[in-house]
Design an enzyme around this catalytic site. Structure first.
Site, mmCIF file in Angstrom:
data_model
loop_
_atom_site.group_PDB
_atom_site.id
_atom_site.type_symbol
_atom_site.label_atom_id
_atom_site.label_comp_id
_atom_site.label_asym_id
_atom_site.label_seq_id
_atom_site.Cartn_x
_atom_site.Cartn_y
_atom_site.Cartn_z
ATOM 1 C CG HIS A 1 -0.349 0.092 2.538
ATOM 2 N ND1 HIS A 1 -0.035 -1.031 3.291
ATOM 3 C CD2 HIS A 1 0.010 1.150 3.299
ATOM 4 C CE1 HIS A 1 0.476 -0.650 4.443
ATOM 5 N NE2 HIS A 1 0.532 0.661 4.481
ATOM 6 C CD GLU B 1 -1.564 3.307 6.647
ATOM 7 O OE1 GLU B 1 -0.644 2.757 6.016
ATOM 8 O OE2 GLU B 1 -1.581 3.363 7.890
HETATM 9 C C1 LIG Z 1 0.332 -0.886 11.859
HETATM 10 C C2 LIG Z 1 -0.453 -0.114 10.895
HETATM 11 C C3 LIG Z 1 0.356 0.119 9.649
HETATM 12 C C4 LIG Z 1 0.519 1.624 9.436
HETATM 13 O O1 LIG Z 1 1.066 2.025 8.417
HETATM 14 O O2 LIG Z 1 0.116 2.369 10.375
HETATM 15 C C5 LIG Z 1 -0.270 -0.516 8.427
HETATM 16 O O3 LIG Z 1 -0.134 -0.080 7.318
HETATM 17 S S1 LIG Z 1 -1.167 -1.961 8.742
HETATM 18 C C6 LIG Z 1 -1.320 -2.689 7.089
HETATM 19 C C7 LIG Z 1 -2.132 -3.936 7.140
HETATM 20 N N1 LIG Z 1 -3.545 -3.640 7.270
HETATM 21 C C8 LIG Z 1 -4.331 -3.534 6.176
HETATM 22 O O4 LIG Z 1 -3.924 -3.736 5.050
HETATM 23 C C9 LIG Z 1 -5.788 -3.163 6.456
HETATM 24 C C10 LIG Z 1 -6.547 -2.905 5.164
HETATM 25 N N2 LIG Z 1 -6.533 -4.092 4.321
HETATM 26 C C11 LIG Z 1 -7.635 -4.893 4.201
HETATM 27 O O5 LIG Z 1 -8.688 -4.658 4.775
HETATM 28 C C12 LIG Z 1 -7.506 -6.082 3.277
HETATM 29 O O6 LIG Z 1 -6.141 -6.393 3.097
HETATM 30 C C13 LIG Z 1 -8.130 -5.856 1.861
HETATM 31 C C14 LIG Z 1 -9.631 -5.631 1.987
HETATM 32 C C15 LIG Z 1 -7.476 -4.684 1.159
HETATM 33 C C16 LIG Z 1 -7.873 -7.107 1.027
HETATM 34 O O7 LIG Z 1 -8.451 -8.199 1.681
HETATM 35 P P1 LIG Z 1 -7.954 -9.680 1.307
HETATM 36 O O8 LIG Z 1 -6.486 -9.759 1.414
HETATM 37 O O9 LIG Z 1 -8.776 -10.616 2.129
HETATM 38 O O10 LIG Z 1 -8.220 -9.933 -0.209
HETATM 39 P P2 LIG Z 1 -9.567 -9.834 -1.015
HETATM 40 O O11 LIG Z 1 -9.724 -11.085 -1.764
HETATM 41 O O12 LIG Z 1 -10.722 -9.340 -0.172
HETATM 42 O O13 LIG Z 1 -9.166 -8.651 -2.039
HETATM 43 C C17 LIG Z 1 -10.137 -8.079 -2.876
HETATM 44 C C18 LIG Z 1 -9.409 -7.658 -4.142
HETATM 45 O O14 LIG Z 1 -8.394 -6.692 -3.776
HETATM 46 C C19 LIG Z 1 -7.125 -7.183 -4.195
HETATM 47 N N3 LIG Z 1 -6.150 -6.776 -3.185
HETATM 48 C C20 LIG Z 1 -6.031 -7.248 -1.933
HETATM 49 N N4 LIG Z 1 -5.014 -6.634 -1.284
HETATM 50 C C21 LIG Z 1 -4.482 -5.764 -2.169
HETATM 51 C C22 LIG Z 1 -3.409 -4.843 -2.139
HETATM 52 N N5 LIG Z 1 -2.668 -4.704 -1.012
HETATM 53 N N6 LIG Z 1 -3.131 -4.105 -3.231
HETATM 54 C C23 LIG Z 1 -3.876 -4.247 -4.352
HETATM 55 N N7 LIG Z 1 -4.925 -5.115 -4.494
HETATM 56 C C24 LIG Z 1 -5.204 -5.855 -3.390
HETATM 57 C C25 LIG Z 1 -7.255 -8.671 -4.302
HETATM 58 O O15 LIG Z 1 -6.300 -9.168 -5.199
HETATM 59 C C26 LIG Z 1 -8.667 -8.802 -4.806
HETATM 60 O O16 LIG Z 1 -8.670 -8.516 -6.171
HETATM 61 P P3 LIG Z 1 -9.350 -9.590 -7.184
HETATM 62 O O17 LIG Z 1 -9.133 -8.989 -8.541
HETATM 63 O O18 LIG Z 1 -10.805 -9.651 -6.748
HETATM 64 O O19 LIG Z 1 -8.609 -10.876 -6.956
HETATM 65 CO CO CO Z 2 0.979 1.533 6.417
#
Ligand SMILES: CC[C@H](C(=O)O)C(=O)SCCNC(=O)CCNC(=O)[C@H](O)C(C)(C)COP(=O)(O)OP(=O)(O)OC[C@H]1O[C@@H](n2cnc3c(N)ncnc32)[C@H](O)[C@@H]1OP(=O)(O)O
Ligand code: CO
Length: 134
Positions: free
Chosen positions: A79, A130
């Site tokens: 991200h 983010e």
């Molecule tokens: C300590 C905090 C720190 C800070 O800086 O302060 C952080 O940054 S913490 C970082 C970790 N926390 C998070 O990432 C929270 C937000 N993320 C989420 O809620 C999930 O990761 C989500 C919803 C982005 C993805 O969920 P999941 O991994 O379960 O995959 P999905 O199948 O639901 O994904 C749907 C769709 O999105 C694509 N995807 C997933 N992650 C990414 C990404 N990082 N970059 C780009 N695309 C992403 C995934 O491939 C799916 O695409 P599709 O075409 O449907 O396959």
């Molecule tokens: Co971060």
């Protein structure tokens, strides 16, 4: 609305190896790992003159980056984080445009002790965004 690039996050399977690579091969200033259990990650920051790199390693059973690493076992850019002056105003403006704010929309305290929110990657050119309160 968005301001400075606060960090670019790279998800990795081995945060110690990634830290050593940047420290020893690229001569970077690398922080020690800190666990962020409420976010399901262990983080390291690479401090650069104009921004940071954030290494993320899964922590615990339900890490939000586990699936990403299953798809990208070598790791990858996870991200980007932009700073905003008012995260609640930013959230409300984004929701009004139809952008998906992840979670229940309540900012959580991130790795810098500041409120953060995440925006769905499908709404931002395939990039997880983010926002961090400056
Ligand atoms: C300590 C905090 C720190 C800070 O800086 O302060 C952080 O940054 S913490 C970082 C970790 N926390 C998070 O990432 C929270 C937000 N993320 C989420 O809620 C999930 O990761 C989500 C919803 C982005 C993805 O969920 P999941 O991994 O379960 O995959 P999905 O199948 O639901 O994904 C749907 C769709 O999105 C694509 N995807 C997933 N992650 C990414 C990404 N990082 N970059 C780009 N695309 C992403 C995934 O491939 C799916 O695409 P599709 O075409 O449907 O396959
Ligand atoms: Co971060």
């Amino acid at each position: 609305m968005i301001g400075r690039l606060n960090h670019v996050a790279i998800a990795v399977t081995n945060i110690d190896a990634a830290s050593a690579l940047y420290r020893d091969t690229l001569g970077a200033d690398v922080s020690p790992p800190t666990d962020q259990p409420e976010h399901g990650v262990t983080v390291v920051f690479v401090n650069l003159p104009n921004t940071k790199i954030e290494f993320l390693q899964p922590l615990g059973e339900n890490s939000p980056i586990a699936k990403f690493l299953e798809k990208n076992p070598d790791g990858g850019i996870h991200h980007v984080c932009y700073e905003v002056d008012d995260i609640l105003a930013a959230r409300d403006r984004l929701k009004a445009t139809g952008a998906r704010v992840l979670g229940d929309g309540t900012p959580r305290i991130g790795a810098h002790g500041k409120p953060v929110l995440f925006l769905h990657p499908k709404d931002f050119n395939g990039t997880l965004v983010e926002l961090e309160q400056a």
